[in-house]
Design an enzyme around this catalytic site. Sequence first.
Site, PDB file in Angstrom:
ATOM      1  N   ASP A 136      47.026  47.422  45.389  1.00 43.23           N
ATOM      2  CA  ASP A 136      46.300  46.473  44.551  1.00 43.23           C
ATOM      3  C   ASP A 136      45.920  47.212  43.272  1.00 43.23           C
ATOM      4  OD1 ASP A 136      43.572  47.625  44.735  1.00 43.23           O
ATOM      5  OD2 ASP A 136      43.583  46.897  46.786  1.00 43.23           O
ATOM      6  N   ASP A 159      37.962  34.143  41.259  1.00 38.68           N
ATOM      7  CA  ASP A 159      37.610  35.498  41.690  1.00 38.68           C
ATOM      8  C   ASP A 159      38.693  36.494  41.290  1.00 38.68           C
ATOM      9  OD1 ASP A 159      36.005  37.465  42.780  1.00 38.68           O
ATOM     10  OD2 ASP A 159      36.727  37.163  44.825  1.00 38.68           O
ATOM     11  N   MET A 185      53.063  43.974  49.838  1.00 43.39           N
ATOM     12  CA  MET A 185      52.626  44.430  48.521  1.00 43.39           C
ATOM     13  C   MET A 185      51.872  45.735  48.768  1.00 43.39           C
ATOM     14  SD  MET A 185      53.895  42.005  46.764  1.00 43.39           S
ATOM     15  CE  MET A 185      53.257  42.153  45.119  1.00 43.39           C
TER      16      MET A 185
END
Length: 140
Positions: free
Chosen positions: A36, A76, A33
Amino acid sequence: MNINEVVYEKPQQKYGSKHHAKPPSIYLCLDLMEFDLHYLIKQHEYQFTMGKVQNILRQVLQGLSYLHQQNISHRDIKPANILINHSGVIKVADFGLAKKLAFQSTVKVCTMWYRAPELFLGYKQYTPNIDVWSVGCIAV
């Protein structure tokens, strides 16, 4: 989540003995990935269209819906824990604070900027909806 490979390092001696102070290790190889969400928000060159924002939020909420059906709260949710690849696929990461909710839970969870009001008020019988509050904070 696709786990491409799991490597388990078996300890030479029994864990916990005085000769072996390190616990066994597990390494997970997952899909790459590239970004973010926090990085993309801070990178002013990236243009968030309404369609991209809706796609991101839809995928995050679908992932949380699955967790919540299992009575698990991530606890979170924040932009740094939402991973995105070049194809626009979203994955929720960092399950270090995630847990199956019980009758009493600690209120010292979730990054302050994305924390639900019941956590600030010290309410210990919260629901997985605290994650939805965090997504709302991200969306605004």
